[in-house]
Motif scaffolding. Structure first.
Motif, PDB file in Angstrom:
ATOM      1  N   LEU A  74      65.800  12.294  46.533  1.00 24.10           N
ATOM      2  CA  LEU A  74      64.516  12.247  46.618  1.00 24.10           C
ATOM      3  C   LEU A  74      63.767  13.618  45.968  1.00 24.10           C
ATOM      4  O   LEU A  74      62.704  13.647  45.968  1.00 24.10           O
ATOM      5  N   GLN A  75      64.834  14.303  45.722  1.00 18.15           N
ATOM      6  CA  GLN A  75      64.191  15.570  44.889  1.00 18.15           C
ATOM      7  C   GLN A  75      63.528  16.506  46.094  1.00 18.15           C
ATOM      8  O   GLN A  75      62.368  16.873  45.339  1.00 18.15           O
ATOM      9  N   ILE A  76      63.919  16.824  46.898  1.00 16.57           N
ATOM     10  CA  ILE A  76      63.136  17.413  48.019  1.00 16.57           C
ATOM     11  C   ILE A  76      64.097  18.424  48.638  1.00 16.57           C
ATOM     12  O   ILE A  76      65.256  18.310  48.642  1.00 16.57           O
ATOM     13  N   ASP A  77      63.596  19.461  49.184  1.00 17.01           N
ATOM     14  CA  ASP A  77      64.253  20.636  49.610  1.00 17.01           C
ATOM     15  C   ASP A  77      64.802  20.038  51.271  1.00 17.01           C
ATOM     16  O   ASP A  77      64.162  19.302  51.920  1.00 17.01           O
ATOM     17  N   PRO A  78      66.052  20.741  51.718  1.00 15.40           N
ATOM     18  CA  PRO A  78      66.572  19.921  52.839  1.00 15.40           C
ATOM     19  C   PRO A  78      65.785  20.353  54.279  1.00 15.40           C
ATOM     20  O   PRO A  78      65.685  19.506  55.129  1.00 15.40           O
ATOM     21  N   LYS A 108      56.356  10.789  51.624  1.00 20.82           N
ATOM     22  CA  LYS A 108      55.428  10.802  50.148  1.00 20.82           C
ATOM     23  C   LYS A 108      56.177  10.628  49.003  1.00 20.82           C
ATOM     24  O   LYS A 108      56.052  10.123  47.998  1.00 20.82           O
ATOM     25  N   LYS A 109      56.942  11.521  48.866  1.00 19.01           N
ATOM     26  CA  LYS A 109      57.978  11.775  47.736  1.00 19.01           C
ATOM     27  C   LYS A 109      58.800  10.324  47.472  1.00 19.01           C
ATOM     28  O   LYS A 109      58.791   9.802  46.297  1.00 19.01           O
ATOM     29  N   TYR A 110      59.124   9.794  48.578  1.00 20.93           N
ATOM     30  CA  TYR A 110      60.023   8.237  48.438  1.00 20.93           C
ATOM     31  C   TYR A 110      58.904   7.482  47.886  1.00 20.93           C
ATOM     32  O   TYR A 110      59.275   6.666  46.886  1.00 20.93           O
TER      33      TYR A 110
END
Length: 250
Positions: A46-50, A59-61
């Motif tokens: 998802l290209q997000i921080d842990p 939102k990113k999904y």
């Protein structure tokens, strides 16, 4: 506004907001060589921080799903479906509190492992009389090493899961085979018992007939003996040579 119009509007807004999030780029990224293990990390997918909270993750999904949804990629629908399944699975992982905690713990452990590895590198350089910085001292080098460590940990966890699953399946199969063997044996025993019961009267009748015939034979033998019956004596036949001799003497 219809659902389709809303969907199309959201898609265009997403594309304008981040021009790098194109459908082809994201599909290629999610299906790149080695993706079987690379996509085990939901944060990378998802290209997000842990440490991203669940609302931001959703939102990113949504952004990614709008871009790679099969309905919007008819020309590449099969790959789009595979990519969509990947991000959907990652979102499901993060929505599971236990799984989310485990994934975040992977990063905590990876940082600890990396710190030990960096300390070992510095110790080795010091022993060699060198004081130059190591690659992991730079932010880029550290992030690269952390990514490699975390990716390897996710891969190891998946391999362990598959091994345990295979063992469980083998044990399940073994128990199923034992149960089937036991059931077959029980069935044969039940069929034997049923046949045995069904032929009981027949066996009894045969035994009674056998005993009756034996008794009759014994009784008949005793009757002959009681009547003084004696078998006739067998006359000895004289040879023709003896007869001629007797005639010559006369």
């Amino acid at each position: 506004m219809s659902d389709f119009d809303q969907f199309y509007s959201d898609l265009k807004n997403t594309e304008k907001k981040d021009a790098t999030l194109t459908s082809k780029q994201q599909i290629d990224r999610l299906l790149r060589p080695g993706s079987t293990y690379l996509n085990l990390n939901p944060f990378e997918v998802l290209q997000i921080d842990p440490e991203t909270d669940l609302a931001a993750a959703r939102k990113k999904y949504k952004q990614l799903s709008l871009l790679i949804h099969p309905d919007r990629n008819a020309a590449d629908i099969e790959r789009a479906q595979k990519a969509f399944d990947v991000i959907k699975k990652s979102m499901e992982q993060l929505e599971d509190p236990d799984e989310l905690s485990k994934c975040r713990d992977m990063y905590t452990e990876a940082r600890a492992r990396l710190a030990i590895a960096m300390s070992e590198k510095r110790r080795k350089l010091k022993k060699e009389g060198k004081t130059c910085p190591i690659e992991e001292d730079s932010p880029e080098g550290y992030n690269k090493a952390l990514w490699a460590t975390v990716t390897r940990m996710f891969a190891d966890r998946e391999k362990k899961r598959r091994t345990l699953e295979e063992r469980a399946n083998e044990e399940k199969k073994r128990l199923a085979d034992e149960q089937r063997t036991a059931a077959e044996k029980r069935k044969r025993e039940e069929e034997f018992q049923k046949t045995y019961e069904e032929t009981r009267d027949e066996r009894r009748g045969s035994w009674r007939d056998f005993v009756s015939k034996k008794a009759k034979k014994a009784s008949k033998g005793q009757s002959f003996a009681g009547a003084g019956f004696r078998p006739p004596k067998t006359k000895l036949e004289t040879s023709s040579a003896s007869t001629h001799t007797a005639t010559a003497k006369k």
